[in-house]
Design a protein around this motif. Structure first.
Motif, PDB file in Angstrom:
ATOM      1  N   VAL A  20       0.842  24.418 -37.358  1.00  0.00           N
ATOM      2  CA  VAL A  20       0.844  25.044 -35.664  1.00  0.00           C
ATOM      3  C   VAL A  20       0.029  24.341 -34.725  1.00  0.00           C
ATOM      4  N   ARG A  21      -1.315  24.046 -35.298  1.00  0.00           N
ATOM      5  CA  ARG A  21      -2.223  23.238 -34.460  1.00  0.00           C
ATOM      6  C   ARG A  21      -1.572  21.467 -34.099  1.00  0.00           C
ATOM      7  N   ASP A  22      -0.835  21.249 -35.237  1.00  0.00           N
ATOM      8  CA  ASP A  22      -0.249  19.935 -35.018  1.00  0.00           C
ATOM      9  C   ASP A  22       0.781  20.168 -33.960  1.00  0.00           C
ATOM     10  N   LEU A  23       1.704  20.994 -34.091  1.00  0.00           N
ATOM     11  CA  LEU A  23       2.900  21.021 -33.378  1.00  0.00           C
ATOM     12  C   LEU A  23       2.190  21.232 -31.888  1.00  0.00           C
ATOM     13  N   GLU A  24       0.862  22.302 -31.714  1.00  0.00           N
ATOM     14  CA  GLU A  24       0.575  22.438 -30.291  1.00  0.00           C
ATOM     15  C   GLU A  24       0.092  21.126 -29.800  1.00  0.00           C
ATOM     16  N   GLN A  28       1.476  19.108 -26.552  1.00  0.00           N
ATOM     17  CA  GLN A  28       0.479  18.888 -25.443  1.00  0.00           C
ATOM     18  C   GLN A  28       0.589  17.550 -25.040  1.00  0.00           C
ATOM     19  N   GLN A  29       0.750  16.646 -26.125  1.00  0.00           N
ATOM     20  CA  GLN A  29       0.941  15.054 -25.749  1.00  0.00           C
ATOM     21  C   GLN A  29       2.369  14.734 -25.122  1.00  0.00           C
ATOM     22  N   GLN A  30       3.216  15.480 -25.822  1.00  0.00           N
ATOM     23  CA  GLN A  30       4.518  15.458 -25.035  1.00  0.00           C
ATOM     24  C   GLN A  30       4.586  16.121 -23.597  1.00  0.00           C
ATOM     25  N   ILE A  34       5.390  13.830 -20.360  1.00  0.00           N
ATOM     26  CA  ILE A  34       6.370  14.267 -19.414  1.00  0.00           C
ATOM     27  C   ILE A  34       5.648  14.175 -17.949  1.00  0.00           C
ATOM     28  N   GLN A  35       4.528  14.710 -18.144  1.00  0.00           N
ATOM     29  CA  GLN A  35       3.825  14.852 -16.645  1.00  0.00           C
ATOM     30  C   GLN A  35       3.496  13.449 -15.989  1.00  0.00           C
ATOM     31  N   GLN A  36       2.931  12.696 -16.894  1.00  0.00           N
ATOM     32  CA  GLN A  36       2.740  11.303 -16.461  1.00  0.00           C
ATOM     33  C   GLN A  36       4.095  10.586 -15.875  1.00  0.00           C
ATOM     34  N   GLN A  37       5.251  10.906 -16.668  1.00  0.00           N
ATOM     35  CA  GLN A  37       6.412  10.185 -16.428  1.00  0.00           C
ATOM     36  C   GLN A  37       6.794  10.691 -14.968  1.00  0.00           C
ATOM     37  N   LEU A  38       6.581  12.157 -15.019  1.00  0.00           N
ATOM     38  CA  LEU A  38       7.311  12.969 -13.690  1.00  0.00           C
ATOM     39  C   LEU A  38       6.388  12.223 -12.616  1.00  0.00           C
ATOM     40  N   GLU A  39       4.874  11.853 -12.903  1.00  0.00           N
ATOM     41  CA  GLU A  39       4.118  11.533 -11.710  1.00  0.00           C
ATOM     42  C   GLU A  39       4.333  10.164 -11.284  1.00  0.00           C
ATOM     43  N   GLN A  40       4.984   9.280 -12.166  1.00  0.00           N
ATOM     44  CA  GLN A  40       5.350   7.962 -12.139  1.00  0.00           C
ATOM     45  C   GLN A  40       6.516   8.005 -11.357  1.00  0.00           C
TER      46      GLN A  40
END
Length: 254
Positions: A20-24, A28-30, A34-40
């Motif tokens: 679960v922690r790995d999935l979280e 979070q990394q994804q 995604i947030q970085q890609q959206l900001e770009q």
């Protein structure tokens, strides 16, 4: 057995918790990616929009400049056309101006010769100077016209003056003598001899000097005093040099 089952359950829970922690962590990394890609993408969009706006602004400025340039070119073309028309007519104007000035000069000379005989030689000398000026090719038409109009203005001004001058005349058409002339515009011209014993009036009708009596001589003396500001203004009773009708017409004209 029970202990074994508890251990297995505990191991399963630990493994599940790790997953679960790995999935979280992965989620979070994804999410961060995604947030970085959206900001770009947003930054790129803003940059693209700013570049478009700058290009649009430059285009509008260029269109406005082209419109102003076109209007300026149109006005310039009109001015050039107007100047060309003026230049085309200038030669014709010059051709008409020269004979007109010569005719004006002839009329001026004729007027002086038939006018009251005061400072005649100086006035005719001015006419001769203008005539010589007319023959010069190094003098512009404007300068020639300026001298001619100046002479006309001087002659017009003479008709408004009460003036005194010392000149040589021929009172009896034979003997020349120096006298004092009193001129009242262009309606009266009188002389007083140097010994103040004789006086006369110029007659435009007979083109000669007519003698004045003693009372009239005193009137000439009074007029000279007023003209030279040596006496108080007063009414002077003297005959006119020109007929009354001509004097009235001339005064109305001037």
């Amino acid at each position: 057995m029970f202990a074994l089952m508890c251990f297995l359950a505990s191991s399963a829970l630990a493994s599940s918790s790790t997953q679960v922690r790995d999935l979280e962590t992965s989620a979070q990394q994804q999410a961060i990616q995604i947030q970085q890609q959206l900001e770009q993408l947003d930054t790129q969009r803003r940059q693209d929009f700013e570049a478009w706006r700058q290009a649009r602004r430059q285009l509008l400025l260029l269109e406005a400049h082209n419109e102003r340039q076109a209007a300026w070119n149109a006005r310039l073309a009109e001015e050039v056309q107007s100047l060309q028309e003026q230049l085309d007519g200038l030669d014709a104007t010059r051709e008409e101006l020269e004979p007109l000035m010569l005719a004006m000069l002839e009329r001026l000379e004729g007027f002086i010769r038939h006018d009251l005989p005061f400072q005649r030689e100086a006035r005719l000398h001015r006419v001769r100077e203008i005539r010589a000026l007319m023959q010069r090719v190094d003098v512009s038409h404007a300068e020639k016209l300026r001298h001619l109009l100046t002479s006309y203005r001087q002659e017009v001004e003479q008709g408004r003056l009460l003036a005194v001058s010392r000149e040589f005349i021929r009172p009896d058409a034979t003997t020349e003598e120096r006298v004092t002339l009193l001129r009242v515009g262009r309606i009266g011209l009188y002389y007083l001899s140097e010994d103040q014993q004789r006086a006369g009036v110029w007659s435009a009708t007979s083109q000669s000097w007519l003698a004045l009596n003693a009372a009239q001589r005193a009137q000439v003396q009074a007029g000279l005093a007023m003209a030279e500001e040596r006496g108080l203004p007063q009414f002077v009773d003297l005959p006119l040099s020109v007929p009354l009708r001509e004097a009235t017409g001339q005064g109305a004209t001037e």
